[in-house]
Design an enzyme around this catalytic site. Structure first.
Site, PDB file in Angstrom:
ATOM      1  N   ASP A  91       0.850  -1.198   0.000  1.00  0.00           N
ATOM      2  CA  ASP A  91       0.000   0.000   0.000  1.00  0.00           C
ATOM      3  C   ASP A  91       0.881   1.241   0.000  1.00  0.00           C
ATOM      4  O   ASP A  91       2.094   1.172   0.285  1.00  0.00           O
ATOM      5  CB  ASP A  91      -0.928   0.008   1.214  1.00  0.00           C
ATOM      6  CG  ASP A  91      -0.175   0.135   2.527  1.00  0.00           C
ATOM      7  OD1 ASP A  91       0.723  -0.703   2.777  1.00  0.00           O
ATOM      8  OD2 ASP A  91      -0.449   1.068   3.306  1.00  0.00           O
ATOM      9  N   GLU A 153      -0.041  -0.691   5.780  1.00  0.00           N
ATOM     10  CA  GLU A 153       0.985  -0.179   6.696  1.00  0.00           C
ATOM     11  C   GLU A 153       0.892   1.323   6.871  1.00  0.00           C
ATOM     12  O   GLU A 153       1.095   1.848   7.962  1.00  0.00           O
ATOM     13  CB  GLU A 153       2.380  -0.565   6.180  1.00  0.00           C
ATOM     14  CG  GLU A 153       3.518  -0.308   7.158  1.00  0.00           C
ATOM     15  CD  GLU A 153       4.092   1.112   7.087  1.00  0.00           C
ATOM     16  OE1 GLU A 153       4.808   1.504   8.036  1.00  0.00           O
ATOM     17  OE2 GLU A 153       3.834   1.813   6.091  1.00  0.00           O
TER      18      GLU A 153
END
Length: 446
Positions: A91, A153
């Site tokens: 991500d 994250e």
């Protein structure tokens, strides 16, 4: 494999690795609320395919409660060999204002040996580092391999901590490689041995039932925006040091960049001074820092002549490795309550927290990494701290105290991570891939 064979294999595989990185970067896998989920799942699917292409016999996606899936892969250790866990995340941060980008954030563009795009460095370069290093071995790995690629994250990495705690059999390893760090400068190898923890919250101030005309009421009606500004500016003294009780300055034994280099990297304007006291290493890696990262108030272009009834801010606290995030968060929140003016109503919400990390003395894995990085970069790595936070690392330390944790990667300090015009230097990526492949081979032979 001999070191020369590994180096040649990495060089031969780099064109494919760069194309794979471009494919990843072109996916807007922003896992923040308000952004579509489909691109994040698309990035997970591509990450799964890339790990399969690296010859790993077991690759699958595992759901994570309240988050996006972990892409997991595994290959058993040869007899007598250790196991290495490889971590990265797929991500990315939101791109922010597109007008500040010189190239479109999700159209990866090569310029002068660098690849530009959101996530090119943080942390899709980490995904590609693992994939490209593993491809070198054509499915015959010198160590046991486990891989976890995370999908949230940047916004809520603490959700993976519960996954780790509930699935230790998937994560346990003799060495854990976190490819979500980097070097102070391109070609200057470093291993991150210290991370600050973090905490964050949203503060909302209300003073009126609704906003009112500034001509009729200004001068007597309490302005929520002015109240919030007074609270936030009270956090620091005129030198930029924190006023919050319980958050002392710390010290770091290593050395940060020279001040002129730091100013250039940070883009500090001429005539503008740095803030805070102590060495740069102390301020960046061992002390508390509080930053206002967002404000919800009327924009200048949309401003009207009104006294504001409500104002919000997002506040982030960076915490020294030994500090406690919950205590620091409570200290800052309590202080803001104390300095709230005019009896304004103040509420706090949307808390996040993550612990810091301080490496123990290095062992067999660190020695192998030192030798690998020295060969790949032409000089031995040095220890550095990072002001950023990776909450998962502290969880891994608690869960697997015997494992060596190694943090490195291709994200040099000029990579503009979390900022417009993020980029990864492709030669730095090649050296990082080479170092990881050399490390895996050497660690397996010891």
């Amino acid at each position: 494999m001999a070191p020369e064979e590994i180096e040649n294999a990495v060089r031969a595989g780099m064109p494919e690795a760069v194309e794979d990185l471009k494919r990843l970067v072109s996916i807007p896998s922003v896992a923040f609320p308000g952004h579509p989920a489909e691109p994040v799942h698309e990035a997970a699917d591509l990450a799964e395919a890339l790990l399969r292409s690296a010859g790993l016999p077991e690759v699958r996606q595992i759901p994570v409660e309240g988050s996006y899936p972990v892409v997991y892969a595994e290959s058993p250790a040869p007899p007598g060999a250790p196991t290495v866990l490889l971590y990265a995340h797929y991500d990315v941060q939101p791109p922010g204002d597109p007008d500040l980008w010189r190239t479109p954030p999700f159209e990866p563009t090569e310029i002068d040996g660098a690849l530009y795009g959101r996530g090119a460095a943080d942390d899709k370069s980490g995904v590609i580092t693992h994939v490209a290093a593993l491809r070198v071995f054509n499915g015959s790995f010198p160590v046991g391999i486990r891989v976890i690629l995370e999908g949230q994250e940047e916004y809520a990495g603490e959700r993976l901590e519960a996954f780790v705690e509930h699935n230790p059999e998937l994560i346990s390893a003799d060495a854990i490689v976190i490819a979500d760090a980097g070097n102070p400068r391109v070609g200057d190898p470093a291993v991150t041995t210290s991370l600050r923890g973090m905490a964050a919250f949203t503060v909302e101030v209300r003073t009126l039932a609704e906003s009112v005309h500034s001509g009729s009421f200004g001068g007597a009606a309490p302005d929520a925006l002015a109240a919030l500004m007074r609270m936030l500016t009270a956090l620091h003294d005129d030198n930029g040091d924190l006023r919050v009780p319980g958050l002392p300055r710390g010290s770091f034994r290593g050395q940060a960049a020279a001040e002129e280099d730091f100013r250039a990297t940070a883009g500090v304007l001429d005539g503008v001074s740095l803030v805070g006291s102590g060495s740069l290493a102390d301020r960046l890696w061992a002390s508390y820092a509080v930053t206002v990262t967002g404000l919800d108030v009327p924009t200048v272009s949309g401003a009207i002549n009104a006294v504001q009834a409500v104002a919000k801010a997002r506040v982030t606290i960076r915490i020294p490795p030994a500090g406690d995030p919950k205590t620091a968060l409570n200290d800052v929140v309590d202080y803001l309550r104390q300095v709230t003016p005019w009896g304004a109503q103040v509420t706090f919400a949307d808390y996040t927290m993550g612990s810091g990390y301080m490496a123990e003395s290095g062992g067999r894995a660190r020695a192998a990494l030192n030798a690998a990085m020295e060969r790949a970069f032409g000089q031995a790595p040095r220890d550095v701290g990072q002001g950023g936070s990776i909450p998962l690392v502290a969880t891994l330390m608690r869960q697997f105290p015997a494992a060596e944790i190694l943090l490195y990667g291709a994200e040099d300090d000029d990579a503009s991570i979390h900022a417009p015009n993020e980029r990864v230097n492709l030669e730095e990526l090649r050296r990082t891939v080479t170092a990881e492949a050399l490390f895996l081979a050497s660690y397996g032979e010891q």
